[in-house]
Motif scaffolding. Sequence first.
Motif, PDB file in Angstrom:
ATOM      1  N   GLY A 111       0.674  -1.182  -0.054  1.00  0.00           N
ATOM      2  CA  GLY A 111       0.178   0.005  -0.220  1.00  0.00           C
ATOM      3  C   GLY A 111       0.777   1.367   0.034  1.00  0.00           C
ATOM      4  N   GLN A 112       2.227   1.195   0.255  1.00  0.00           N
ATOM      5  CA  GLN A 112       3.037   2.461   0.196  1.00  0.00           C
ATOM      6  C   GLN A 112       3.012   2.845  -1.086  1.00  0.00           C
ATOM      7  N   LYS A 113       2.835   4.348  -1.194  1.00  0.00           N
ATOM      8  CA  LYS A 113       2.900   4.914  -2.589  1.00  0.00           C
ATOM      9  C   LYS A 113       4.446   5.242  -2.878  1.00  0.00           C
ATOM     10  N   VAL A 114       4.721   4.738  -4.020  1.00  0.00           N
ATOM     11  CA  VAL A 114       6.099   4.691  -4.690  1.00  0.00           C
ATOM     12  C   VAL A 114       6.258   5.659  -5.964  1.00  0.00           C
ATOM     13  N   LEU A 115       7.011   6.547  -5.997  1.00  0.00           N
ATOM     14  CA  LEU A 115       7.722   7.024  -7.163  1.00  0.00           C
ATOM     15  C   LEU A 115       9.043   6.613  -7.543  1.00  0.00           C
ATOM     16  N   ILE A 116       9.082   6.250  -8.850  1.00  0.00           N
ATOM     17  CA  ILE A 116      10.335   5.816  -9.359  1.00  0.00           C
ATOM     18  C   ILE A 116      11.274   6.867 -10.133  1.00  0.00           C
ATOM     19  N   ALA A 117      12.279   7.202  -9.803  1.00  0.00           N
ATOM     20  CA  ALA A 117      13.051   8.313 -10.559  1.00  0.00           C
ATOM     21  C   ALA A 117      14.340   7.844 -11.099  1.00  0.00           C
ATOM     22  N   ASP A 118      14.409   8.383 -12.061  1.00  0.00           N
ATOM     23  CA  ASP A 118      15.882   8.210 -12.890  1.00  0.00           C
ATOM     24  C   ASP A 118      16.336   9.264 -13.835  1.00  0.00           C
ATOM     25  N   ASP A 119      17.449   9.160 -14.187  1.00  0.00           N
ATOM     26  CA  ASP A 119      17.768  10.139 -15.031  1.00  0.00           C
ATOM     27  C   ASP A 119      17.408  10.155 -16.477  1.00  0.00           C
ATOM     28  N   LEU A 120      16.919   8.998 -17.144  1.00  0.00           N
ATOM     29  CA  LEU A 120      16.541   9.070 -18.400  1.00  0.00           C
ATOM     30  C   LEU A 120      15.471   7.800 -18.609  1.00  0.00           C
ATOM     31  N   LEU A 121      14.509   8.446 -19.647  1.00  0.00           N
ATOM     32  CA  LEU A 121      13.625   7.284 -19.966  1.00  0.00           C
ATOM     33  C   LEU A 121      13.788   7.007 -21.554  1.00  0.00           C
ATOM     34  N   ALA A 122      14.332   5.634 -21.762  1.00  0.00           N
ATOM     35  CA  ALA A 122      14.680   5.549 -23.295  1.00  0.00           C
ATOM     36  C   ALA A 122      13.552   4.501 -23.694  1.00  0.00           C
ATOM     37  N   THR A 123      13.843   3.178 -23.608  1.00  0.00           N
ATOM     38  CA  THR A 123      13.079   2.175 -24.123  1.00  0.00           C
ATOM     39  C   THR A 123      12.060   1.778 -22.961  1.00  0.00           C
ATOM     40  N   GLY A 124      12.339   2.157 -21.960  1.00  0.00           N
ATOM     41  CA  GLY A 124      11.441   1.779 -20.852  1.00  0.00           C
ATOM     42  C   GLY A 124      11.608   0.568 -19.994  1.00  0.00           C
ATOM     43  N   GLY A 125      12.765  -0.081 -20.400  1.00  0.00           N
ATOM     44  CA  GLY A 125      12.973  -1.612 -19.841  1.00  0.00           C
ATOM     45  C   GLY A 125      13.447  -1.363 -18.562  1.00  0.00           C
ATOM     46  N   THR A 126      14.276  -0.542 -17.885  1.00  0.00           N
ATOM     47  CA  THR A 126      14.748  -0.582 -16.634  1.00  0.00           C
ATOM     48  C   THR A 126      13.791  -0.042 -15.772  1.00  0.00           C
ATOM     49  N   ILE A 127      12.738   1.057 -16.163  1.00  0.00           N
ATOM     50  CA  ILE A 127      11.839   1.463 -15.455  1.00  0.00           C
ATOM     51  C   ILE A 127      10.644   0.566 -15.160  1.00  0.00           C
ATOM     52  N   SER A 128      10.076  -0.176 -16.307  1.00  0.00           N
ATOM     53  CA  SER A 128       9.176  -1.045 -16.194  1.00  0.00           C
ATOM     54  C   SER A 128       9.409  -2.417 -15.160  1.00  0.00           C
ATOM     55  N   THR A 129      10.825  -2.774 -15.329  1.00  0.00           N
ATOM     56  CA  THR A 129      11.281  -3.675 -14.191  1.00  0.00           C
ATOM     57  C   THR A 129      11.243  -2.952 -12.908  1.00  0.00           C
ATOM     58  N   SER A 130      11.601  -1.925 -12.897  1.00  0.00           N
ATOM     59  CA  SER A 130      11.499  -1.261 -11.386  1.00  0.00           C
ATOM     60  C   SER A 130       9.921  -1.109 -10.860  1.00  0.00           C
ATOM     61  N   VAL A 131       9.076  -0.807 -12.090  1.00  0.00           N
ATOM     62  CA  VAL A 131       7.760  -0.867 -11.552  1.00  0.00           C
ATOM     63  C   VAL A 131       7.250  -2.333 -10.979  1.00  0.00           C
ATOM     64  N   ASN A 132       7.687  -3.075 -11.864  1.00  0.00           N
ATOM     65  CA  ASN A 132       7.166  -4.526 -11.330  1.00  0.00           C
ATOM     66  C   ASN A 132       7.784  -4.999 -10.033  1.00  0.00           C
ATOM     67  N   VAL A 141       2.623   2.178  -7.476  1.00  0.00           N
ATOM     68  CA  VAL A 141       3.468   3.032  -8.307  1.00  0.00           C
ATOM     69  C   VAL A 141       2.682   4.459  -8.606  1.00  0.00           C
ATOM     70  N   VAL A 142       2.996   5.640  -7.932  1.00  0.00           N
ATOM     71  CA  VAL A 142       2.017   6.837  -8.233  1.00  0.00           C
ATOM     72  C   VAL A 142       2.606   7.543  -9.383  1.00  0.00           C
ATOM     73  N   GLY A 143       3.944   7.286 -10.058  1.00  0.00           N
ATOM     74  CA  GLY A 143       4.408   8.206 -11.062  1.00  0.00           C
ATOM     75  C   GLY A 143       6.079   7.611 -11.222  1.00  0.00           C
ATOM     76  N   ALA A 144       6.494   8.067 -12.508  1.00  0.00           N
ATOM     77  CA  ALA A 144       7.847   7.966 -12.520  1.00  0.00           C
ATOM     78  C   ALA A 144       8.434   9.328 -13.202  1.00  0.00           C
ATOM     79  N   ALA A 145       9.612   9.584 -12.445  1.00  0.00           N
ATOM     80  CA  ALA A 145      10.007  11.017 -12.949  1.00  0.00           C
ATOM     81  C   ALA A 145      11.506  10.956 -13.657  1.00  0.00           C
ATOM     82  N   PHE A 146      11.787  11.706 -14.386  1.00  0.00           N
ATOM     83  CA  PHE A 146      13.076  11.550 -15.155  1.00  0.00           C
ATOM     84  C   PHE A 146      13.445  13.159 -15.406  1.00  0.00           C
ATOM     85  N   LEU A 147      14.982  13.273 -15.803  1.00  0.00           N
ATOM     86  CA  LEU A 147      15.519  14.287 -16.071  1.00  0.00           C
ATOM     87  C   LEU A 147      15.179  14.541 -17.646  1.00  0.00           C
ATOM     88  N   ILE A 148      15.473  13.309 -18.268  1.00  0.00           N
ATOM     89  CA  ILE A 148      15.424  13.396 -19.885  1.00  0.00           C
ATOM     90  C   ILE A 148      14.328  12.109 -20.112  1.00  0.00           C
TER      91      ILE A 148
END
Length: 170
Positions: A111-132, A141-148
């Motif tokens: 139930g904890q609300k988690v934002l995933i943050a990284d420097d870059l969203l490219a193909t989404g592989g790293t972030i979708s794995t992090s979401v999983n 997962v309440v969102g994902a934030a990126f510099l780029i």
Amino acid sequence: MNFKDYIRVIPDFPQPGISFKDITTLLQDGPAYRASIEALRELVKEKEIDLIAGPEARGFVVGAPLAYSLGVGFIPIRKSGKLPAETIEEDYALEYGKDKLAMHADAIRPGQKVLIADDLLATGGTISTSVNLVRKLGGDVVGAAFLIELEELNGRGKLDGIDVFSLLTY
């Protein structure tokens, strides 16, 4: 502030045809680095966030200061074999290879609300794995934030239903 002025673009790295967006030039400029974290905070501040998770390694330099600025905890997502306690793991594909990510099994309470943050969203592989990984532990997962965000690679498409916040798009 135009953050693109602080990003070094390196052609053909790490392989021919890749136009690498190097954030180290942003990170080494204190005022620009601070401003980028403050700008990300402004983008996500309306979200209810209990924790920020960031994948190794550049997710640490974005996620940890963002967590600090929001007054929430930070969870490192590491490559397999790097965390000392019991972990959960998942394989994923990078834009130029394969790898495995891990998170401590006790990092998130259901139930904890988690934002995933990284420097870059490219193909989404790293972030979708992090979401999983977050979801395996019962996190929301309440969102994902990126510099780029590299729009042409459509990583956002792998994050269906997740709010995506990007400071810069290429």
